[in-house]
Scaffold this motif. Sequence first.
Motif, mmCIF file in Angstrom:
data_model
loop_
_atom_site.group_PDB
_atom_site.id
_atom_site.type_symbol
_atom_site.label_atom_id
_atom_site.label_comp_id
_atom_site.label_asym_id
_atom_site.label_seq_id
_atom_site.Cartn_x
_atom_site.Cartn_y
_atom_site.Cartn_z
ATOM 1 N N LEU A 165 0.820 -1.213 0.000
ATOM 2 C CA LEU A 165 0.000 0.000 0.000
ATOM 3 C C LEU A 165 0.852 1.260 0.000
ATOM 4 N N ASN A 166 2.109 1.150 0.390
ATOM 5 C CA ASN A 166 2.985 2.322 0.444
ATOM 6 C C ASN A 166 4.200 2.104 -0.438
ATOM 7 N N PRO A 167 4.003 2.131 -1.757
ATOM 8 C CA PRO A 167 5.121 1.797 -2.646
ATOM 9 C C PRO A 167 6.233 2.831 -2.640
ATOM 10 N N GLN A 168 5.944 4.043 -2.147
ATOM 11 C CA GLN A 168 6.982 5.076 -2.177
ATOM 12 C C GLN A 168 7.909 5.001 -0.970
ATOM 13 N N VAL A 169 7.646 4.073 -0.048
ATOM 14 C CA VAL A 169 8.494 3.936 1.136
ATOM 15 C C VAL A 169 9.326 2.666 0.994
ATOM 16 N N GLU A 170 10.649 2.830 1.168
ATOM 17 C CA GLU A 170 11.534 1.661 1.156
ATOM 18 C C GLU A 170 11.422 0.971 2.509
ATOM 19 N N ILE A 171 11.251 -0.335 2.497
ATOM 20 C CA ILE A 171 11.048 -1.050 3.755
ATOM 21 C C ILE A 171 12.122 -2.109 3.914
ATOM 22 N N THR A 172 12.800 -2.084 5.040
ATOM 23 C CA THR A 172 13.821 -3.087 5.320
ATOM 24 C C THR A 172 13.470 -3.780 6.627
ATOM 25 N N VAL A 173 13.800 -5.049 6.704
ATOM 26 C CA VAL A 173 13.567 -5.836 7.919
ATOM 27 C C VAL A 173 14.895 -6.445 8.323
ATOM 28 N N SER A 174 15.299 -6.254 9.555
ATOM 29 C CA SER A 174 16.575 -6.836 9.977
ATOM 30 C C SER A 174 16.487 -7.261 11.433
ATOM 31 N N PRO A 175 17.194 -8.333 11.807
ATOM 32 C CA PRO A 175 17.156 -8.798 13.190
ATOM 33 C C PRO A 175 17.999 -7.912 14.097
ATOM 34 N N ARG A 176 17.596 -7.880 15.337
ATOM 35 C CA ARG A 176 18.332 -7.107 16.338
ATOM 36 C C ARG A 176 18.317 -7.968 17.599
ATOM 37 N N PRO A 177 19.145 -8.997 17.636
ATOM 38 C CA PRO A 177 18.999 -10.019 18.675
ATOM 39 C C PRO A 177 19.218 -9.473 20.086
ATOM 40 N N ARG A 178 18.429 -10.018 21.019
ATOM 41 C CA ARG A 178 18.477 -9.685 22.455
ATOM 42 C C ARG A 178 18.189 -8.209 22.699
ATOM 43 N N ARG A 179 17.431 -7.586 21.832
ATOM 44 C CA ARG A 179 17.044 -6.190 22.051
ATOM 45 C C ARG A 179 15.531 -6.067 21.808
ATOM 46 N N HIS A 180 14.974 -4.962 22.274
ATOM 47 C CA HIS A 180 13.556 -4.728 22.022
ATOM 48 C C HIS A 180 13.339 -4.398 20.539
ATOM 49 N N PRO A 181 12.131 -4.675 20.013
ATOM 50 C CA PRO A 181 11.870 -4.359 18.600
ATOM 51 C C PRO A 181 11.707 -2.853 18.392
ATOM 52 N N VAL A 182 12.185 -2.373 17.251
ATOM 53 C CA VAL A 182 12.206 -0.938 16.973
ATOM 54 C C VAL A 182 11.771 -0.719 15.528
ATOM 55 N N ILE A 183 11.001 0.352 15.302
ATOM 56 C CA ILE A 183 10.751 0.814 13.930
ATOM 57 C C ILE A 183 11.477 2.144 13.776
ATOM 58 N N LYS A 184 12.257 2.257 12.719
ATOM 59 C CA LYS A 184 12.976 3.510 12.473
ATOM 60 C C LYS A 184 12.516 4.086 11.150
ATOM 61 N N GLY A 185 12.191 5.361 11.163
ATOM 62 C CA GLY A 185 11.800 6.033 9.927
ATOM 63 C C GLY A 185 12.874 7.017 9.523
ATOM 64 N N THR A 186 13.241 7.011 8.247
ATOM 65 C CA THR A 186 14.220 7.977 7.732
ATOM 66 C C THR A 186 13.485 8.926 6.801
ATOM 67 N N TYR A 187 13.774 10.215 6.934
ATOM 68 C CA TYR A 187 12.998 11.224 6.230
ATOM 69 C C TYR A 187 13.861 11.984 5.232
ATOM 70 N N ILE A 188 13.184 12.664 4.333
ATOM 71 C CA ILE A 188 13.863 13.381 3.258
ATOM 72 C C ILE A 188 14.740 14.490 3.832
ATOM 73 N N ASN A 189 14.322 15.081 4.950
ATOM 74 C CA ASN A 189 15.116 16.162 5.519
ATOM 75 C C ASN A 189 16.345 15.659 6.266
ATOM 76 N N GLY A 190 16.605 14.343 6.226
ATOM 77 C CA GLY A 190 17.812 13.809 6.835
ATOM 78 C C GLY A 190 17.652 13.352 8.264
ATOM 79 N N ARG A 191 16.503 13.646 8.854
ATOM 80 C CA ARG A 191 16.309 13.227 10.238
ATOM 81 C C ARG A 191 15.804 11.800 10.319
ATOM 82 N N GLU A 192 15.783 11.285 11.525
ATOM 83 C CA GLU A 192 15.373 9.911 11.746
ATOM 84 C C GLU A 192 14.479 9.870 12.964
ATOM 85 N N LYS A 193 13.458 9.029 12.920
ATOM 86 C CA LYS A 193 12.603 8.847 14.091
ATOM 87 C C LYS A 193 12.565 7.373 14.410
#
Lengths: 137, 223
Positions: free
Chosen positions: A54-82
């Motif tokens: 449904l969101n073809p304009q967003v690049e989506i990556t999935v990667s493991p982060r063992p022994r840590r809590h799950p996180v979603i990170k968003g990268t924006y055009i202005n260079g910032r990250e959430k």
Amino acid sequence: MVVQGIRKATVGQNGVGAFILQCKRLDFHYCDWAGSSKGMNSFLRNSLTKFAALNPQVEITVSPRPRRHPVIKGTYINGREKAICVRNLTKEQVLQKAELLRDANGEKLKKVTKPVKSINESVRGVWSPYHDGGIHV
Amino acid sequence: MLSRSIRRSILDSRIPTSALPPTFLPNRARYFNSTVQHVDAPAESLDASLLATNASTEALETVAPVRRTIRQKVPLPPAPFTQPIALDASVKEMLPLLAAQPSHYISAHIHAKPYLVTAGDTVRLPFHMPGVVPGDILRLNRASSLGSRDYTLKGTPYVDERVFECRARVMGTEAEPMRTKEKKKRRNRRINTVKSKHKFTILKIAEIKINSLEDIEGSGESV
């Protein structure tokens, strides 16, 4: 003679003609072992393909982060990250957080008091006492 | 009623294709929780009505009857105008002059609140608009005044929506920093901290257009 740059005739404004979504990438980090990733793993298995389609304009990556809590990170055009930690959230709550990151513009949250922001100059101009008859005292 | 009229006018460019299944709507397709909609077939085109009836029968088969009572996420197209517009002679005389001037402003109302905007302005609505995704186009059809440098068309109380076209694009959702408020009663040590964080929909005014007199007067007669 002073070297002068080419003056811009117009300023690009996103959304006036074309529209570019500010969120360019979403990274999903999960852990196979930890219980806090349960909802995240369920989301990745069941809902992520639909969300990505449904969101073809967003690049989506999935990667493991063992022994840590799950996180979603968003990268924006202005260079910032959430980044949002989605530990112990259910599948639906993870989806809400992903939509929140998609809808955000990447700026730091600010308190806005005036509803309208404009870069155009005033349509009606500045009032002048020397035109249009003036005021007769 | 006003909110319904706004919701109805959402994305008027989408209306002809709304008879198709949701996969044909790129903007609507991004709305994750979209359900299959039953949309009434437009009467004039045979193909579209055939498609729509197919889609509606599919919807009947696949969607449980309980879910059909849920409010529609895709709004219905606005009702066609039945009465021709009655323009005053002075308006007929001045409107082309207003339209000919280079820049325009409009006082558009959303939920009865006026926003004085020009094309390209960013509006932060004081609420989170449900059912829209970034990239959607809303048509704002309620305005109390419309003007250029030397002319202003004032509504009584609103300008007829056939006179102008104002479109806004949904840019996204923003939040404010977390607010905390400390609640303390006298002669009591207890302090209750209340937190709140609101979400706001951001719009960008994409277009302000003043229709020509022929279009305005033709719109009532043709329908």
